[in-house]
Design a protein around this motif. Structure first.
Motif, short mmCIF file in Angstrom:
data_model
loop_
_atom_site.label_atom_id
_atom_site.label_comp_id
_atom_site.label_asym_id
_atom_site.label_seq_id
_atom_site.Cartn_x
_atom_site.Cartn_y
_atom_site.Cartn_z
N ALA A 165 27.62 -4.33 -16.81
CA ALA A 165 26.96 -5.00 -17.92
C ALA A 165 25.56 -4.45 -18.17
O ALA A 165 25.04 -4.55 -19.28
CB ALA A 165 26.88 -6.50 -17.66
N GLY A 166 24.94 -3.89 -17.13
CA GLY A 166 23.60 -3.34 -17.28
C GLY A 166 22.51 -4.29 -16.85
O GLY A 166 21.33 -4.07 -17.13
N VAL B 273 17.65 -15.63 -18.08
CA VAL B 273 17.31 -14.78 -19.21
C VAL B 273 18.50 -14.68 -20.16
O VAL B 273 19.66 -14.88 -19.76
CB VAL B 273 16.90 -13.36 -18.76
CG1 VAL B 273 15.68 -13.42 -17.84
CG2 VAL B 273 18.05 -12.63 -18.08
N LEU B 274 18.21 -14.37 -21.41
CA LEU B 274 19.22 -14.08 -22.42
C LEU B 274 19.27 -12.58 -22.56
O LEU B 274 18.27 -11.94 -22.93
CB LEU B 274 18.85 -14.75 -23.74
CG LEU B 274 19.91 -14.75 -24.84
CD1 LEU B 274 21.14 -15.54 -24.41
CD2 LEU B 274 19.34 -15.33 -26.14
N PHE B 275 20.43 -11.99 -22.24
CA PHE B 275 20.57 -10.53 -22.21
C PHE B 275 21.55 -10.10 -23.29
O PHE B 275 22.67 -10.62 -23.38
CB PHE B 275 21.07 -10.08 -20.84
CG PHE B 275 21.34 -8.61 -20.74
CD1 PHE B 275 20.30 -7.70 -20.71
CD2 PHE B 275 22.65 -8.13 -20.68
CE1 PHE B 275 20.56 -6.32 -20.61
CE2 PHE B 275 22.91 -6.78 -20.59
CZ PHE B 275 21.86 -5.88 -20.56
N ASP B 276 21.13 -9.14 -24.13
CA ASP B 276 21.98 -8.63 -25.20
C ASP B 276 22.72 -7.40 -24.70
O ASP B 276 22.10 -6.39 -24.34
CB ASP B 276 21.13 -8.28 -26.42
CG ASP B 276 21.97 -8.05 -27.67
OD1 ASP B 276 22.97 -7.30 -27.59
OD2 ASP B 276 21.64 -8.62 -28.73
N PRO C 90 22.72 -5.93 -3.70
CA PRO C 90 23.99 -6.43 -3.16
C PRO C 90 24.43 -7.72 -3.83
O PRO C 90 23.63 -8.62 -4.06
CB PRO C 90 23.68 -6.64 -1.67
CG PRO C 90 22.53 -5.73 -1.40
CD PRO C 90 21.72 -5.71 -2.66
N ASP C 91 25.71 -7.81 -4.13
CA ASP C 91 26.37 -9.01 -4.62
C ASP C 91 25.91 -9.45 -6.00
O ASP C 91 26.21 -10.55 -6.42
CB ASP C 91 26.16 -10.19 -3.65
CG ASP C 91 26.69 -9.88 -2.26
OD1 ASP C 91 27.70 -9.16 -2.18
OD2 ASP C 91 26.10 -10.35 -1.29
N GLN C 92 25.18 -8.63 -6.74
CA GLN C 92 24.68 -9.07 -8.03
C GLN C 92 24.97 -8.10 -9.17
O GLN C 92 24.34 -8.15 -10.22
CB GLN C 92 23.17 -9.33 -7.96
CG GLN C 92 22.82 -10.50 -7.07
CD GLN C 92 21.38 -10.94 -7.23
OE1 GLN C 92 20.69 -10.56 -8.15
NE2 GLN C 92 20.92 -11.78 -6.32
N GLY C 93 25.94 -7.21 -9.00
CA GLY C 93 26.29 -6.30 -10.07
C GLY C 93 27.25 -6.98 -11.05
O GLY C 93 28.38 -7.29 -10.70
N LEU C 94 26.80 -7.23 -12.28
CA LEU C 94 27.63 -7.89 -13.28
C LEU C 94 28.51 -6.87 -13.99
O LEU C 94 28.04 -5.81 -14.41
CB LEU C 94 26.76 -8.64 -14.29
CG LEU C 94 25.99 -9.83 -13.71
CD1 LEU C 94 25.06 -10.42 -14.76
CD2 LEU C 94 26.93 -10.90 -13.18
N VAL C 95 29.79 -7.21 -14.13
CA VAL C 95 30.79 -6.29 -14.66
C VAL C 95 31.59 -6.98 -15.75
O VAL C 95 31.91 -8.17 -15.65
CB VAL C 95 31.75 -5.84 -13.54
CG1 VAL C 95 32.80 -4.89 -14.07
CG2 VAL C 95 30.98 -5.18 -12.41
N LEU C 96 31.95 -6.21 -16.79
CA LEU C 96 32.82 -6.70 -17.85
C LEU C 96 34.19 -6.06 -17.69
O LEU C 96 34.31 -4.83 -17.60
CB LEU C 96 32.25 -6.36 -19.22
CG LEU C 96 30.96 -7.09 -19.61
CD1 LEU C 96 30.33 -6.43 -20.83
CD2 LEU C 96 31.23 -8.56 -19.88
N LEU C 97 35.22 -6.89 -17.64
CA LEU C 97 36.59 -6.41 -17.51
C LEU C 97 37.34 -6.64 -18.82
O LEU C 97 37.34 -7.74 -19.37
CB LEU C 97 37.30 -7.16 -16.38
CG LEU C 97 38.82 -7.04 -16.33
CD1 LEU C 97 39.24 -5.62 -15.99
CD2 LEU C 97 39.40 -8.02 -15.31
N ASP C 98 37.96 -5.58 -19.33
CA ASP C 98 38.84 -5.67 -20.50
C ASP C 98 40.26 -5.85 -19.99
O ASP C 98 40.84 -4.92 -19.42
CB ASP C 98 38.73 -4.41 -21.35
CG ASP C 98 39.53 -4.52 -22.64
OD1 ASP C 98 40.54 -5.25 -22.67
OD2 ASP C 98 39.14 -3.86 -23.63
#
Length: 267
Positions: free
Chosen positions: A64-65, A90-93, A47-55
């Motif tokens: 984002a994964g 963390v650094l995430f690619d 909950p509350d931690q799903g990272l999303v990329l918006l174009d």
């Protein structure tokens, strides 16, 4: 002028596909990506931690994964700085999905740290009231300031100038400019949560404690703009042309949600 994407956040059963566009900004003038958290991405279980990329050009939203309570782009690269949990960064690619731990908070039981990108070799975190500069390559840590009020901070001029806010008992929060090379500190004006354009010409910040008034002003000039709305958070585009905001709203069924807006504040 506003490009608005209405997202039913924090509401059980609502999907990200419930997106509508208030098309008052030509989307062809906007490029890049917006990173935000949406707890309702299908298949996500934290909950509350799903990272999303918006174009903002196509309005497509892509998970984002990775999960995280706080995250930042690592400059113009394909990497993200993500605060996963318990003070770990963390650094995430985004392309390879590789994850490398680059920071662990020293303070016991701390759950989250505020992150800011500095340059291709450094980022900064706020742990309690200390702002710490971290070297990604060798893990070296350096305390830059120990009087941090609101933890949100921003860098300009290739990591030589830091902007943050301080809080004094009985006084309004004040925004500070610190030259990290000379250690020269200037108290600029009332406000908190500063975000600065990379060239150091523009600064955006909240003026009031309930986050309803956002100020954007020239640091080397006299122009100033105001934007008023019930905001949760905001960011300033790297070139300073737009602000992206997350704002509270109430739907027809009287549940709480959030709206992501791209604002041409000068218009």
């Amino acid at each position: 002028m506003i490009l608005m994407l209405s997202l039913c956040l924090y509401c059980t059963g609502c999907r990200v596909s419930n997106t509508k566009i208030q098309d008052t900004i030509p989307t062809k003038t906007i490029s890049g990506k917006i990173l935000f958290r949406d707890p309702l991405i299908e298949g996500m279980d934290k909950p509350d931690q799903g990272l999303v990329l918006l174009d903002p050009f196509t309005t497509a939203m892509t998970p984002a994964g990775i999960f995280g309570g706080n995250a930042r782009f690592m400059g113009n690269s394909s990497k993200l700085l993500v605060n996963e949990a318990q003070g770990k960064v963390v650094l995430f690619d985004l392309e390879t999905k590789e994850t490398i731990q680059v920071y662990q908070a020293d303070t016991p039981y701390i759950s989250a740290v505020e992150i800011s990108y500095v340059d291709e070799r450094h980022f900064s975190v706020v742990e309690e009231n200390k702002l710490i500069l971290v070297n990604i390559e060798n893990g070296e840590k350096r305390i830059i300031a120990e009087d941090i009020g609101n933890s949100i901070h921003s860098w300009s001029n290739d990591g030589t100038t830091l902007y943050y806010s301080v809080h004094s008992e009985g006084k309004n929060d004040q925004i500070v400019r610190l030259n990290v090379k000379t250690d020269q500190k200037e108290y600029l004006f009332d406000g908190f949560s500063p975000k600065v354009s990379k060239d150091g010409n523009l600064i955006a910040y909240f003026l009031d404690g309930d986050r309803t008034k956002l100020i954007v002003k020239e640091l080397n000039g006299k122009k100033q703009w105001e934007y008023t709305a019930p905001m949760v958070n905001f960011c300033l585009s790297p070139n300073g042309e737009y602000i992206a905001t997350v704002e509270w709203w109430r739907g027809i069924e009287f549940y709480m949600g959030c709206t992501v807006k791209i604002v041409d504040y000068k218009a």
